[in-house]
Design a protein around this motif. Structure first.
Motif, mmCIF file in Angstrom:
data_model
loop_
_atom_site.group_PDB
_atom_site.id
_atom_site.type_symbol
_atom_site.label_atom_id
_atom_site.label_comp_id
_atom_site.label_asym_id
_atom_site.label_seq_id
_atom_site.Cartn_x
_atom_site.Cartn_y
_atom_site.Cartn_z
ATOM 1 N N GLU A 188 -5.546 -4.487 -4.825
ATOM 2 C CA GLU A 188 -4.162 -4.050 -5.060
ATOM 3 C C GLU A 188 -3.640 -4.626 -6.376
ATOM 4 O O GLU A 188 -2.904 -3.970 -7.114
ATOM 5 C CB GLU A 188 -3.253 -4.477 -3.905
ATOM 6 C CG GLU A 188 -1.832 -3.921 -4.088
ATOM 7 C CD GLU A 188 -0.894 -4.362 -2.987
ATOM 8 O OE1 GLU A 188 -1.068 -5.461 -2.475
ATOM 9 O OE2 GLU A 188 0.014 -3.577 -2.671
ATOM 10 N N TYR A 189 -4.026 -5.842 -6.705
ATOM 11 C CA TYR A 189 -3.594 -6.446 -7.973
ATOM 12 C C TYR A 189 -4.127 -5.638 -9.158
ATOM 13 O O TYR A 189 -3.416 -5.373 -10.123
ATOM 14 C CB TYR A 189 -4.070 -7.886 -8.053
ATOM 15 C CG TYR A 189 -3.950 -8.470 -9.442
ATOM 16 C CD1 TYR A 189 -2.703 -8.822 -9.961
ATOM 17 C CD2 TYR A 189 -5.065 -8.635 -10.251
ATOM 18 C CE1 TYR A 189 -2.577 -9.335 -11.234
ATOM 19 C CE2 TYR A 189 -4.950 -9.147 -11.534
ATOM 20 C CZ TYR A 189 -3.708 -9.498 -12.017
ATOM 21 O OH TYR A 189 -3.578 -10.009 -13.279
ATOM 22 N N LEU A 190 -5.391 -5.249 -9.086
ATOM 23 C CA LEU A 190 -5.966 -4.484 -10.196
ATOM 24 C C LEU A 190 -5.214 -3.184 -10.417
ATOM 25 O O LEU A 190 -4.964 -2.763 -11.541
ATOM 26 C CB LEU A 190 -7.447 -4.195 -9.934
ATOM 27 C CG LEU A 190 -8.419 -5.377 -10.016
ATOM 28 C CD1 LEU A 190 -9.823 -4.892 -9.728
ATOM 29 C CD2 LEU A 190 -8.355 -6.042 -11.376
ATOM 30 N N SER A 207 -4.311 4.842 -7.388
ATOM 31 C CA SER A 207 -3.698 4.677 -6.080
ATOM 32 C C SER A 207 -4.503 5.329 -4.953
ATOM 33 O O SER A 207 -4.248 5.093 -3.784
ATOM 34 C CB SER A 207 -2.281 5.262 -6.086
ATOM 35 O OG SER A 207 -2.334 6.645 -6.348
ATOM 36 N N THR A 208 -5.473 6.182 -5.272
ATOM 37 C CA THR A 208 -6.237 6.856 -4.213
ATOM 38 C C THR A 208 -7.730 6.600 -4.325
ATOM 39 O O THR A 208 -8.544 7.336 -3.774
ATOM 40 C CB THR A 208 -5.970 8.366 -4.263
ATOM 41 O OG1 THR A 208 -6.314 8.857 -5.550
ATOM 42 C CG2 THR A 208 -4.520 8.678 -3.970
ATOM 43 N N THR A 237 -1.057 0.326 -1.151
ATOM 44 C CA THR A 237 0.011 -0.455 -0.528
ATOM 45 C C THR A 237 0.057 -0.200 0.974
ATOM 46 O O THR A 237 0.205 -1.128 1.780
ATOM 47 C CB THR A 237 1.360 -0.107 -1.170
ATOM 48 O OG1 THR A 237 1.289 -0.346 -2.574
ATOM 49 C CG2 THR A 237 2.472 -0.958 -0.573
ATOM 50 N N ASP A 238 -0.116 1.079 1.353
ATOM 51 C CA ASP A 238 -0.146 1.410 2.780
ATOM 52 C C ASP A 238 -1.343 0.752 3.465
ATOM 53 O O ASP A 238 -1.247 0.238 4.584
ATOM 54 C CB ASP A 238 -0.215 2.925 2.982
ATOM 55 C CG ASP A 238 1.055 3.621 2.494
ATOM 56 O OD1 ASP A 238 2.109 2.962 2.468
ATOM 57 O OD2 ASP A 238 0.974 4.816 2.142
ATOM 58 N N LYS A 271 -9.783 7.288 7.125
ATOM 59 C CA LYS A 271 -8.717 7.963 6.386
ATOM 60 C C LYS A 271 -8.925 7.825 4.875
ATOM 61 O O LYS A 271 -8.589 8.722 4.109
ATOM 62 C CB LYS A 271 -7.370 7.394 6.783
ATOM 63 C CG LYS A 271 -6.896 7.808 8.171
ATOM 64 C CD LYS A 271 -5.535 7.197 8.504
ATOM 65 C CE LYS A 271 -5.068 7.664 9.875
ATOM 66 N NZ LYS A 271 -3.753 7.036 10.256
ATOM 67 N N CYS A 272 -9.447 6.676 4.486
ATOM 68 C CA CYS A 272 -9.657 6.427 3.055
ATOM 69 C C CYS A 272 -10.877 7.142 2.507
ATOM 70 O O CYS A 272 -11.117 7.123 1.301
ATOM 71 C CB CYS A 272 -9.808 4.926 2.803
ATOM 72 S SG CYS A 272 -8.278 4.002 3.045
#
Length: 826
Positions: free
Chosen positions: A610-612, A677-678, A758-759, A745-746
């Motif tokens: 998430e940081y990246l 983000s995806t 984030t989710d 889901k991912c």
């Protein structure tokens, strides 16, 4: 009348230069009034002038405070002359007065009352300077008298320095220091290259020697001292207000102008004289005089007061002069008189005059050249700020570069024929500097060499140092600095314009190949290997354990990926990203030195992405996230490593990351590879690995994807079929279901169907809470991972690189010059 010598040895000077920031600001009138040697931090209000006086500790950090002997503390002595500051140490000691208006004229005044403060009964002699311009010799002739030294100058900067210089004639001292702003229309003799040093300012007509006029009667706080000679002079006066002419260039105050003298013999002349005050640096001084006149009597129409003014038998003013009634006027010279050892002035009535001559007051000044310009104001201000921050124990007083004989230690100045001196090098090695690196160093724009080695400096290296255009040598070794080398400095290093010696704590150090051999014991213990090269166990000089990733000379990844990884790890920092301690680029030998991760690679845990994607600027796409590129330390904290294939993403302008180049490892590559983000197909295959304990590709099942394998088993409706048997049931079934659900889901084919990172983080935190409630004790690492230490992203899986465009490097570390242990001799 016989020539009478004035007691004019009130040679007013201002010598100034101190390095502390001023604590007291000018008052509403712009006045600064300093009581030198006053103890404490609190000032006081003078009961006669109603001016505020402040202690001097905010203007200088040198010298010691003293009181004069009790026998000299009489009611006739000003209160602030009871104490003083003396300077027994150092050749030059200075005051710095700040918050001034550059280019404005200022009256600067010092008072000196010896009063046998040291009990030695030795009257000192010393020099006074304003900045680098000599003002006068202060020659104390009586222990019970207060010498007054005053000058009027144009101040070129927003500060002025007043300096006392020990010439071997006794310890310099000072009792008081005043600064008063003047209109630039006043005293036209004062220019940027010429100042006035007061020889005497005398008021004719008072009946008492104690009738001194200053503020508030004079708005400029000039000191007008009575001159009384009742034997030769008669006094005439008025109670009316004497006005100044429009655009008056002296603005003599009304209380001074209301009194005047005439010769007691009505047919006589007014005569007085003064002797030249010869000094070693000015043996034949040149003088200017301002003679102030007004008619204080309303004359009958049949009377005339008219006179000539003569100096040493020659007309000072070519025409006869008649003073105006109750309007102040003056006769003055702009250029110095011819130089004489004795100046005899005579005011003689003309043949038409029916009344004797008069004069109200006179000011006599010696000319003071101020053509010697000080150090460039930005350089000077920067050095003063540096001294104030670190309290450098050197002869850092006054102007840094001038005069040359008193230039500050540890710096080198350039003295061009035109322009002000500049500081070109600064060597503060082993100077006891503490704290962070002052931003003021970045204001020394002419500096070429900066040596701050062997001090106690902490914190990070300011990126602003990269803006020093002429800096070629920067030595920061022997400090406790941390963080990374700023990108601006790194670029300068890479293009060969800067030699940097920098021992950063655990980050971004440059090593030689010989140092790598020593720290790895000649590469004795291999921790892992892959397409890039081998990783070896090593230790720094302080016994800190490190991992050394040495590139194969025939590596497929090659120099470009090496540069990419080094460049990225220099500029990003996160608790879940592996830290780079240093690197080597020594000919064909290339290596990266990382923090040591004692628990090897991740096969069960993941964090930090998430940081990246969100916190890093610019955001980064790793492009090769897999279990063997995630390492564990002794606390089982997971850190992402191996950034050789990473790609930057501009969140402001880019709507997607270019997919012209596919990079990564088979089984982990995102099928769509669009925006950060995806990008979670590759990430949450790893989540499935965590649950199942199986690799991304099941080679024993014809390279079946782990996603397909999990979906096939979940179709039977039992989560236990996919859970790693090594868990032995020690898990919360709901948290496992949730992890698998998130992972699937991912891995949806279309990116729009996948959750954002984030989710995902939020959902995984919920899984952790479920596990925490389920487990009373959690053993994250129950097996020895040393045998599986393919550390720092050098596993043996096949890397997919379909073009040479895997990562565009902004800076070329390959061009970093070899480091030296100190600055290069110039």
């Amino acid at each position: 009348m016989a020539a009478r010598s004035w007691l004019f040895i009130l040679c007013f000077a201002v010598a100034a230069a101190g390095i502390l920031q001023i604590r007291a600001q000018p008052d509403l009138k712009g006045f600064i009034s300093i009581d030198c040697g006053l103890e404490g931090k609190t000032g006081y209000l003078d009961d006669k002038t109603n001016l505020s006086y402040v202690p001097d500790d905010g203007f200088t950090d040198a010298g010691t405070n003293h009181n004069i002997s009790v026998e000299y503390m009489t009611p006739l002595i000003s209160k602030r002359n009871y104490n003083l500051r003396s300077f027994p140490d150092g050749e030059r000691n200075c005051y710095t007065i700040r918050s001034l208006v550059p280019g404005l004229k200022y009256l600067i005044r010092g008072t000196f009352m010896y009063g046998n403060y040291d009990g030695l009964n030795r009257l000192p002699v010393f020099d006074l300077y304003i900045g680098d311009n000599f003002i006068t010799v202060v020659n104390i002739t009586r222990p019970d008298g207060a010498a007054l030294e005053e000058t009027i100058v144009v101040v070129p900067d927003d500060f002025v320095q007043v300096c006392l210089v020990n010439t071997g004639g006794g310890t310099p001292f000072i009792s008081g220091l005043d600064l008063r702003p003047l209109k630039n229309t006043l005293y036209p003799q004062v220019t940027e290259t010429q100042g006035l040093s007061l020889f005497g300012r005398r008021n004719f007509g008072p009946t008492s020697n104690t009738e001194i006029i200053r503020y508030p009667d004079d708005p400029h706080d000039r000191v007008w001292i009575p001159w009384i000679n009742p034997i030769d002079w008669a006094v005439v006066s008025t109670t009316m207000t004497v006005q100044n002419l429009e655009n008056d260039i002296f603005e003599a105050p009304s209380p001074v102008m209301r009194t005047a003298i005439t010769p007691r013999n009505a047919s006589g002349n007014i005569e007085f004289a003064w002797e030249a005050y010869a000094q070693p640096k000015d043996p034949v001084p040149g003088y200017v005089a301002n003679l102030h006149f007004t008619e204080v009597q309303l004359l009958p129409s049949n009377t005339v007061r008219e006179f000539y003014i003569n100096l040493n038998g020659k007309l000072l003013y070519n025409e006869s002069y008649r003073p105006a009634y109750l309007y102040a006027d003056a006769i003055y010279n702009s250029k110095p008189f011819l130089r004489y050892p004795l100046y005899n002035m005579s005011i003689n009535a003309t043949s038409n005059s029916t009344l004797p001559p008069i004069i109200n007051t006179i000011e006599v000044f010696s000319i003071m050249p101020t053509a010697n310009v000080g150090t460039n104001s930005l350089d000077a201000s920067a050095m003063m700020a540096i001294e104030a921050k670190y309290h450098v124990k050197k002869n850092w007083m006054g102007d840094p570069c001038v005069p040359k004989t008193l230039a500050w230690d540890s710096l080198t100045c350039s003295y061009a024929t035109s322009g002000r001196p500049r500081i070109t090098s600064l060597n503060l090695t082993s100077s006891g500097l503490r704290g962070d690196i002052s931003s003021s160093f970045a204001s020394l724009t002419a500096v070429q060499s900066l040596n701050l080695s062997n001090n106690n400096l902490t914190g990070s290296i300011p990126d602003a140092l990269a803006q020093l255009p002429l800096l070629t040598v920067l030595d920061l070794t022997g400090n406790q600095l941390s963080g990374s080398i700023p990108s601006g400095l790194l670029k300068r290093i890479q293009d060969g314009s800067l030699d940097l010696s920098s021992s950063l704590q655990l980050e971004n150090r440059r090593f030689t190949y010989r140092e790598l051999e020593m720290m790895t014991d000649n590469f004795q213990r291999e921790l892992g290997r892959g397409g890039f090269g081998c990783v070896y166990d090593g230790f720094l000089e302080d016994h800190t354990r490190v991992a050394v990733k040495l590139m194969f000379k025939n590596s497929k990844q090659g120099e470009k990926e090496f540069l990419a990884e080094a460049q990225i790890l220099i500029r990003i920092h996160h608790k879940n990203l592996v830290s780079m301690i240093g690197y080597i680029k020594d000919g064909d030998n290339m290596a990266l030195v990382y923090e040591y991760m004692s628990e090897g690679t991740l096969q069960e845990h993941i964090a930090g992405l998430e940081y990246l994607h969100k916190g890093c600027n610019p955001p980064l796409v790793h492009r090769d996230v897999k279990a063997t590129n995630i390492l564990l330390n002794a606390m089982l904290e997971a850190k992402i490593a191996d950034f050789g294939l990473s790609k930057a993403f501009n969140r402001n302008n880019d709507t997607h990351v270019s997919t012209n180049t596919l990079a990564g490892t088979l089984g982990y590559v995102d099928p769509e590879f669009v925006i950060p983000s995806t990008l979670f197909n590759l990430v949450f295959q790893i989540s499935l690995i965590l649950v199942t304990g199986k690799p991304a590709l099941l080679r024993d099942l014809d390279n079946t994807s782990i996603i397909q394998w999990v979906q096939q088993h979940l179709a039977r409706g039992n989560i236990e079929d996919v859970v790693d048997a090594r868990m032995h049931g020690d898990h919360d079934i709901n948290s496992v279901w949730k992890v698998v659900d998130i992972a699937l889901k991912c891995t949806m084919q279309e990116s729009i169907q996948r959750p954002t990172i984030t989710d995902v983080v939020t959902m995984l935190q919920e899984c952790i809470e479920l596990e925490n409630r389920h487990q009373k004790e959690y053993t994250a690492n129950s097996e020895n991972h040393n045998s599986s230490y393919n550390a720092y992203g050098v596993d043996q899986s096949t890397n997919v690189i379909q073009s040479n465009d895997a990562f565009e490097v902004g800076h070329n570390i390959a061009r970093v010059p070899a480091m030296t242990t100190g600055p290069v001799a110039r």
